[in-house]
Design an enzyme around this catalytic site. Structure first.
Site, PDB file in Angstrom:
ATOM      1  N   PRO A  72      -7.504  30.045  -7.675  1.00 18.24           N
ATOM      2  CA  PRO A  72      -8.330  28.945  -7.294  1.00 18.24           C
ATOM      3  C   PRO A  72      -7.566  27.563  -7.091  1.00 18.24           C
ATOM      4  O   PRO A  72      -6.554  27.074  -7.477  1.00 18.24           O
ATOM      5  CB  PRO A  72      -9.027  28.664  -8.711  1.00 18.24           C
ATOM      6  CG  PRO A  72      -8.250  29.254  -9.708  1.00 18.24           C
ATOM      7  CD  PRO A  72      -7.628  30.327  -9.188  1.00 18.24           C
ATOM      8  N   ASN A  73      -8.204  27.102  -6.126  1.00 23.38           N
ATOM      9  CA  ASN A  73      -7.758  25.406  -5.555  1.00 23.38           C
ATOM     10  C   ASN A  73      -6.327  25.596  -4.923  1.00 23.38           C
ATOM     11  O   ASN A  73      -6.197  24.543  -4.144  1.00 23.38           O
ATOM     12  CB  ASN A  73      -7.531  24.531  -6.795  1.00 23.38           C
ATOM     13  CG  ASN A  73      -8.858  24.406  -7.328  1.00 23.38           C
ATOM     14  OD1 ASN A  73      -9.844  24.019  -6.902  1.00 23.38           O
ATOM     15  ND2 ASN A  73      -8.735  24.586  -8.789  1.00 23.38           N
TER      16      ASN A  73
ATOM     17  N   ARG B  16      -3.858  18.316  -2.024  1.00 25.21           N
ATOM     18  CA  ARG B  16      -4.123  18.324  -3.576  1.00 25.21           C
ATOM     19  C   ARG B  16      -2.939  17.991  -4.434  1.00 25.21           C
ATOM     20  O   ARG B  16      -1.849  18.532  -4.070  1.00 25.21           O
ATOM     21  CB  ARG B  16      -4.439  19.794  -3.873  1.00 25.21           C
ATOM     22  CG  ARG B  16      -4.536  20.073  -5.418  1.00 25.21           C
ATOM     23  CD  ARG B  16      -4.447  21.701  -5.492  1.00 25.21           C
ATOM     24  NE  ARG B  16      -4.779  21.694  -7.170  1.00 25.21           N
ATOM     25  CZ  ARG B  16      -4.203  22.934  -7.436  1.00 25.21           C
ATOM     26  NH1 ARG B  16      -3.674  23.996  -6.949  1.00 25.21           N
ATOM     27  NH2 ARG B  16      -4.434  22.829  -8.938  1.00 25.21           N
TER      28      ARG B  16
ATOM     29  N   TYR C 236       2.458  19.335  -5.890  1.00 23.76           N
ATOM     30  CA  TYR C 236       2.683  20.475  -4.983  1.00 23.76           C
ATOM     31  C   TYR C 236       3.230  20.397  -3.954  1.00 23.76           C
ATOM     32  O   TYR C 236       3.381  21.208  -3.096  1.00 23.76           O
ATOM     33  CB  TYR C 236       1.323  21.128  -4.933  1.00 23.76           C
ATOM     34  CG  TYR C 236       0.817  21.463  -6.362  1.00 23.76           C
ATOM     35  CD1 TYR C 236       1.414  22.487  -7.133  1.00 23.76           C
ATOM     36  CD2 TYR C 236      -0.313  20.874  -6.985  1.00 23.76           C
ATOM     37  CE1 TYR C 236       0.984  22.847  -8.494  1.00 23.76           C
ATOM     38  CE2 TYR C 236      -0.957  21.390  -7.942  1.00 23.76           C
ATOM     39  CZ  TYR C 236      -0.292  22.275  -8.719  1.00 23.76           C
ATOM     40  OH  TYR C 236      -0.608  22.370  -9.979  1.00 23.76           O
TER      41      TYR C 236
ATOM     42  N   ASN D 125      -0.240  34.274  -7.517  1.00 24.88           N
ATOM     43  CA  ASN D 125      -0.161  32.971  -8.148  1.00 24.88           C
ATOM     44  C   ASN D 125      -1.553  32.889  -8.729  1.00 24.88           C
ATOM     45  O   ASN D 125      -2.439  32.439  -7.891  1.00 24.88           O
ATOM     46  CB  ASN D 125       0.019  31.826  -7.058  1.00 24.88           C
ATOM     47  CG  ASN D 125       0.185  30.514  -7.762  1.00 24.88           C
ATOM     48  OD1 ASN D 125      -0.207  30.171  -8.907  1.00 24.88           O
ATOM     49  ND2 ASN D 125       0.635  29.401  -7.095  1.00 24.88           N
TER      50      ASN D 125
ATOM     51  N   ALA E 223      -4.973  28.006 -12.013  1.00 22.27           N
ATOM     52  CA  ALA E 223      -5.148  27.700 -13.090  1.00 22.27           C
ATOM     53  C   ALA E 223      -5.598  29.053 -14.182  1.00 22.27           C
ATOM     54  O   ALA E 223      -5.627  29.078 -15.425  1.00 22.27           O
ATOM     55  CB  ALA E 223      -6.836  27.004 -13.017  1.00 22.27           C
TER      56      ALA E 223
ATOM     57  N   GLU F  23       4.583  37.074 -10.863  1.00 24.08           N
ATOM     58  CA  GLU F  23       3.856  35.918 -10.944  1.00 24.08           C
ATOM     59  C   GLU F  23       4.809  34.733 -10.321  1.00 24.08           C
ATOM     60  O   GLU F  23       5.785  34.702 -10.616  1.00 24.08           O
ATOM     61  CB  GLU F  23       3.424  35.811 -12.402  1.00 24.08           C
ATOM     62  CG  GLU F  23       2.815  34.333 -12.488  1.00 24.08           C
ATOM     63  CD  GLU F  23       2.149  34.188 -14.075  1.00 24.08           C
ATOM     64  OE1 GLU F  23       1.582  35.158 -14.600  1.00 24.08           O
ATOM     65  OE2 GLU F  23       2.495  33.226 -14.439  1.00 24.08           O
TER      66      GLU F  23
ATOM     67  N   HIS G 171       4.500  30.475  -9.360  1.00 25.39           N
ATOM     68  CA  HIS G 171       4.196  29.226  -9.044  1.00 25.39           C
ATOM     69  C   HIS G 171       5.103  28.098  -8.458  1.00 25.39           C
ATOM     70  O   HIS G 171       6.252  28.414  -8.383  1.00 25.39           O
ATOM     71  CB  HIS G 171       4.008  28.714 -10.947  1.00 25.39           C
ATOM     72  CG  HIS G 171       3.350  29.507 -11.668  1.00 25.39           C
ATOM     73  ND1 HIS G 171       2.058  29.446 -11.650  1.00 25.39           N
ATOM     74  CD2 HIS G 171       3.599  30.494 -12.444  1.00 25.39           C
ATOM     75  CE1 HIS G 171       1.423  30.313 -12.397  1.00 25.39           C
ATOM     76  NE2 HIS G 171       2.344  30.824 -12.792  1.00 25.39           N
TER      77      HIS G 171
ATOM     78  N   ARG H 259       5.434  21.047 -17.599  1.00 22.92           N
ATOM     79  CA  ARG H 259       4.295  20.012 -17.352  1.00 22.92           C
ATOM     80  C   ARG H 259       3.325  20.307 -18.663  1.00 22.92           C
ATOM     81  O   ARG H 259       4.049  20.144 -19.773  1.00 22.92           O
ATOM     82  CB  ARG H 259       3.482  21.024 -16.306  1.00 22.92           C
ATOM     83  CG  ARG H 259       4.176  20.857 -14.880  1.00 22.92           C
ATOM     84  CD  ARG H 259       3.376  21.360 -13.735  1.00 22.92           C
ATOM     85  NE  ARG H 259       2.389  20.556 -13.686  1.00 22.92           N
ATOM     86  CZ  ARG H 259       1.176  21.050 -12.635  1.00 22.92           C
ATOM     87  NH1 ARG H 259       1.260  22.066 -12.145  1.00 22.92           N
ATOM     88  NH2 ARG H 259       0.226  20.081 -12.650  1.00 22.92           N
TER      89      ARG H 259
END
Ligand code: DQA
Length: 159
Positions: free
Chosen positions: A10-11, A18, A23, A74, A77, A98, A100, A107
């Site tokens: 998502p996003n 964003r 990012y 990825n 969230a 995975e 990111h 973070r």
């Protein structure tokens, strides 16, 4: 030719506009273009999916086994919340990596735990767009080694 499923959660369709300070300015289209080029260089093919819907991601991962040799994901969230995606990754039985863009371990506390990583063979985090390219390389190398190992004849014992 090995085929891999690339999954964006998502996003991530908003990349480039964003939270640029986290990012960067890279867009999802640029990441996908770089992945296509990397896949060509590695001699594999990829299919790319982005969805904001947990169920759509679970569905695609769940039936990936028939078509693909591995998954680059990825989960965005959903990394931190989704037992359903973790279970889908475990259930499909394909090797998954995975990735990111940001280093999730630098973070907020809630981002420092990945629900999905234990269902993956590896995680690449913090290299921006390159996390995807490194992840794909690692996945392709893992799959080709596994196939070679399966094909290798069993060494005969000397009498
Ligand atoms: C992300 C990190 C996640 O915590 C976040 O929710 C994202 C992007 C990353 O690529 O750095 O959407 O997965």
């Amino acid at each position: 030719m090995n085929k891999f499923l690339v999954v964006h959660g998502p996003n991530l369709q908003l990349l480039g506009e964003r939270e640029v300070s986290v990012y960067g300015k890279v867009t999802l289209a640029q990441i996908n273009h770089a992945l296509q080029k990397e896949a060509e260089a590695l001699g594999v093919t990829i299919e790319i999916l982005q969805s904001n819907h947990e169920g759509a991601l679970v569905d695609r991962i769940g039936n990936a086994r028939v078509e693909f040799d591995g998954i680059l994901i990825n989960p965005a969230a959903y990394t931190h919340t989704s037992v359903a995606i973790r279970d889908a990754l475990a259930a499909c039985g394909l090797p998954a990596v995975e990735v990111h863009l940001s280093n999730i371990y630098k973070r907020e506390d809630f981002r420092q735990h990945s629900m999905t990583a234990p269902a993956c063979i590896a995680q690449v985090t913090g290299f921006g767009k390159k996390s995807y390219l490194l992840g794909l390389r690692g996945l392709v190398s893992y799959v080709s080694k596994t196939i070679t190992a399966k094909k290798a004849p069993v060494a005969r014992k000397r009498k």
